[in-house]
Write a protein that holds these residues in place. Structure first.
Motif, mmCIF file in Angstrom:
data_model
loop_
_atom_site.group_PDB
_atom_site.id
_atom_site.type_symbol
_atom_site.label_atom_id
_atom_site.label_comp_id
_atom_site.label_asym_id
_atom_site.label_seq_id
_atom_site.Cartn_x
_atom_site.Cartn_y
_atom_site.Cartn_z
ATOM 1 N N PHE A 85 -18.202 6.261 6.236
ATOM 2 C CA PHE A 85 -16.912 5.623 5.962
ATOM 3 C C PHE A 85 -16.521 5.687 4.494
ATOM 4 N N GLY A 86 -17.494 5.900 3.600
ATOM 5 C CA GLY A 86 -17.193 5.827 2.178
ATOM 6 C C GLY A 86 -16.975 4.391 1.737
ATOM 7 N N ASP A 87 -16.329 4.210 0.594
ATOM 8 C CA ASP A 87 -16.127 2.879 0.011
ATOM 9 C C ASP A 87 -14.950 2.178 0.694
ATOM 10 N N ILE A 88 -15.232 1.499 1.774
ATOM 11 C CA ILE A 88 -14.184 0.845 2.562
ATOM 12 C C ILE A 88 -13.670 -0.415 1.873
ATOM 13 N N VAL A 89 -12.450 -0.791 2.208
ATOM 14 C CA VAL A 89 -11.865 -2.045 1.735
ATOM 15 C C VAL A 89 -12.401 -3.191 2.590
ATOM 16 N N LEU A 90 -12.900 -4.236 1.937
ATOM 17 C CA LEU A 90 -13.345 -5.430 2.653
ATOM 18 C C LEU A 90 -12.414 -6.614 2.428
ATOM 19 N N VAL A 91 -11.734 -6.642 1.288
ATOM 20 C CA VAL A 91 -10.722 -7.668 1.023
ATOM 21 C C VAL A 91 -9.423 -6.934 0.726
ATOM 22 N N ARG A 92 -8.465 -7.056 1.620
ATOM 23 C CA ARG A 92 -7.227 -6.296 1.510
ATOM 24 C C ARG A 92 -6.222 -6.973 0.585
ATOM 25 N N LYS A 93 -5.285 -6.195 0.089
ATOM 26 C CA LYS A 93 -4.240 -6.738 -0.779
ATOM 27 C C LYS A 93 -3.356 -7.720 -0.028
ATOM 28 N N GLU A 94 -3.072 -7.406 1.247
ATOM 29 C CA GLU A 94 -2.114 -8.204 2.014
ATOM 30 C C GLU A 94 -2.782 -9.141 3.013
ATOM 31 N N GLU A 108 -12.434 14.416 1.687
ATOM 32 C CA GLU A 108 -13.195 14.338 2.927
ATOM 33 C C GLU A 108 -12.555 13.314 3.851
ATOM 34 N N HIS A 109 -12.897 13.405 5.139
ATOM 35 C CA HIS A 109 -12.413 12.444 6.121
ATOM 36 C C HIS A 109 -13.588 11.706 6.747
ATOM 37 N N GLY A 110 -13.357 10.417 7.051
ATOM 38 C CA GLY A 110 -14.334 9.615 7.761
ATOM 39 C C GLY A 110 -13.719 9.094 9.043
ATOM 40 N N PRO A 111 -14.391 8.204 9.732
ATOM 41 C CA PRO A 111 -13.873 7.676 10.998
ATOM 42 C C PRO A 111 -12.531 6.968 10.869
ATOM 43 N N ASP A 112 -12.240 6.398 9.705
ATOM 44 C CA ASP A 112 -10.986 5.680 9.506
ATOM 45 C C ASP A 112 -9.871 6.558 8.951
ATOM 46 N N GLY A 113 -10.165 7.841 8.685
ATOM 47 C CA GLY A 113 -9.172 8.722 8.095
ATOM 48 C C GLY A 113 -9.647 9.264 6.757
ATOM 49 N N PRO A 114 -8.718 9.601 5.837
ATOM 50 C CA PRO A 114 -9.112 10.136 4.529
ATOM 51 C C PRO A 114 -10.104 9.207 3.834
ATOM 52 N N ARG A 115 -11.181 9.785 3.329
ATOM 53 C CA ARG A 115 -12.236 8.983 2.714
ATOM 54 C C ARG A 115 -11.935 8.747 1.241
ATOM 55 N N TYR A 116 -12.030 7.509 0.835
ATOM 56 C CA TYR A 116 -11.720 7.136 -0.548
ATOM 57 C C TYR A 116 -12.677 7.843 -1.508
ATOM 58 N N PRO A 117 -12.155 8.514 -2.548
ATOM 59 C CA PRO A 117 -13.005 9.286 -3.457
ATOM 60 C C PRO A 117 -13.631 8.475 -4.584
ATOM 61 N N GLY A 118 -13.447 7.157 -4.597
ATOM 62 C CA GLY A 118 -14.074 6.330 -5.634
ATOM 63 C C GLY A 118 -13.304 6.283 -6.930
ATOM 64 N N THR A 119 -12.008 6.472 -6.878
ATOM 65 C CA THR A 119 -11.171 6.547 -8.078
ATOM 66 C C THR A 119 -11.352 5.347 -8.997
ATOM 67 N N CYS A 120 -11.380 4.140 -8.450
ATOM 68 C CA CYS A 120 -11.439 2.923 -9.275
ATOM 69 C C CYS A 120 -12.860 2.425 -9.523
ATOM 70 N N ARG A 121 -13.849 3.056 -8.933
ATOM 71 C CA ARG A 121 -15.228 2.610 -9.121
ATOM 72 C C ARG A 121 -15.634 2.778 -10.586
ATOM 73 N N ALA A 134 -7.175 -4.751 -4.125
ATOM 74 C CA ALA A 134 -8.083 -4.822 -2.981
ATOM 75 C C ALA A 134 -9.510 -4.737 -3.515
ATOM 76 N N TRP A 135 -10.477 -5.121 -2.672
ATOM 77 C CA TRP A 135 -11.882 -5.049 -3.085
ATOM 78 C C TRP A 135 -12.627 -4.136 -2.126
ATOM 79 N N ARG A 136 -13.253 -3.109 -2.694
ATOM 80 C CA ARG A 136 -13.967 -2.117 -1.908
ATOM 81 C C ARG A 136 -15.483 -2.295 -2.005
ATOM 82 N N LEU A 137 -16.149 -1.913 -0.933
ATOM 83 C CA LEU A 137 -17.607 -1.938 -0.908
ATOM 84 C C LEU A 137 -18.148 -0.667 -1.546
ATOM 85 N N ASP A 138 -19.038 -0.816 -2.502
ATOM 86 C CA ASP A 138 -19.734 0.339 -3.071
ATOM 87 C C ASP A 138 -20.761 0.778 -2.032
ATOM 88 N N MET A 139 -20.387 1.717 -1.203
ATOM 89 C CA MET A 139 -21.177 2.049 -0.025
ATOM 90 C C MET A 139 -22.560 2.572 -0.384
#
Length: 281
Positions: free
Chosen positions: A165-174, A110-123, A133-138
């Motif tokens: 938006f799905g599970d967005i990144v709030l703390v990025r790797k870089e 699926e796509h959200g406003p930011d582009g491809p929506r994260y499917p929750g692979t690492c949740r 990175a740290w993602r928000l459990d939306m």
């Protein structure tokens, strides 16, 4: 008292789109006897170039804009971002993720406003925290916050829909914080009562309203203005080499006259004021 801000990133020269955004925020504050702040968003990893900050200041002064107090730099607020992230982790709302952008693109359905929506692979998976990175459990965050609303001065009352938006990144790797987290925390720290920015960031305000609820932050009003667009409908952008204000300034153009033209929606040939949505930023 109204308080607005202009918050450029020093990752390229300012262009007319930035000038328009700065003029809108500046004039809204001045028209109501309020304050206008300048914030430099300088935590964008290796893209941030401190040597560009003097040019940003010179460009704004060339336009005849003034701000209240010294410029604020995001880099001075790293502890604040870390504390907020730790609080969300303690609430069970963040999880680590090692997926790359290519991984997300390959797995997204699926796509959200930011582009491809994260499917929750690492949740729910065991993930190496080194470089994660740290993602928000939306879903969990939305359920905890409950129904939320926010108000845009131009579009009126809005029902918050951050789930798109799905599970967005709030703390990025870089970087120590994503745009969503840093901007929300900064606006609260700066006492911003009116968040002015382009229409391309309208959807982001759904997420920011959620973060305000989760972190007990004050809720401002928003003002999402139209964008200066090219003939093909794309907004002006640094990455495509849109004409720089510094070039106009150094060529002897009248910056105050330019600012006044922007106020009157008068733009160089080939540019116009529009939504600028759905195109590469």
């Amino acid at each position: 008292m109204i308080r607005t801000r202009f918050a450029p990133s020093p990752n390229g020269p300012l262009h007319l789109g930035h000038a328009y955004a700065a003029v809108v925020a500046h004039d809204l504050a001045r028209a109501r006897g309020g304050e206008f702040l300048l914030r430099i968003e300088d935590i964008d990893g290796t893209r941030s170039r401190p040597e560009l900050v003097p040019d940003i200041i010179a460009d704004l002064e060339w336009l005849g804009l003034t701000w209240d107090g010294p410029p604020v730099f995001q880099f001075s607020r790293l502890d604040r971002y870390a504390q907020a992230a730790d609080r969300l982790k303690a609430m069970g709302l963040l999880y680590p993720c090692q997926c790359t952008r290519a991984d997300v693109l390959a797995a997204a359905r699926e796509h959200g406003p930011d582009g491809p929506r994260y499917p929750g692979t690492c949740r729910g998976r065991a993930v190496d925290l080194e470089g994660a990175a740290w993602r928000l459990d939306m879903a969990k965050a939305v359920a905890l916050a409950g129904p939320l609303e926010w108000v845009d001065q131009l579009a009126g009352p809005q029902v918050a829909m951050p789930g798109q938006f799905g599970d967005i990144v709030l703390v990025r790797k870089e970087a120590p914080a994503s745009y969503h987290l840093a901007a929300t925390l900064d606006d609260a720290a700066d006492g911003i009562t009116l968040v002015t920015r382009g229409r391309d960031l309208f959807a982001a305000s759904h997420v920011h309203r959620l973060l305000q609820a989760l972190l007990d932050l004050p809720v401002p009003t928003w003002h999402h203005h139209l964008l200066i667009c090219e003939a093909d409908g794309r907004k002006l952008a640094k990455r495509r080499g849109s004409p720089a204000l510094a070039d106009l300034r150094l060529a002897g153009e009248d910056g105050r006259a330019m600012a006044q033209a922007l106020r009157m929606d008068q733009f160089p040939t080939g540019l116009y004021l529009g939504a600028g949505l759905g195109f590469e930023p």
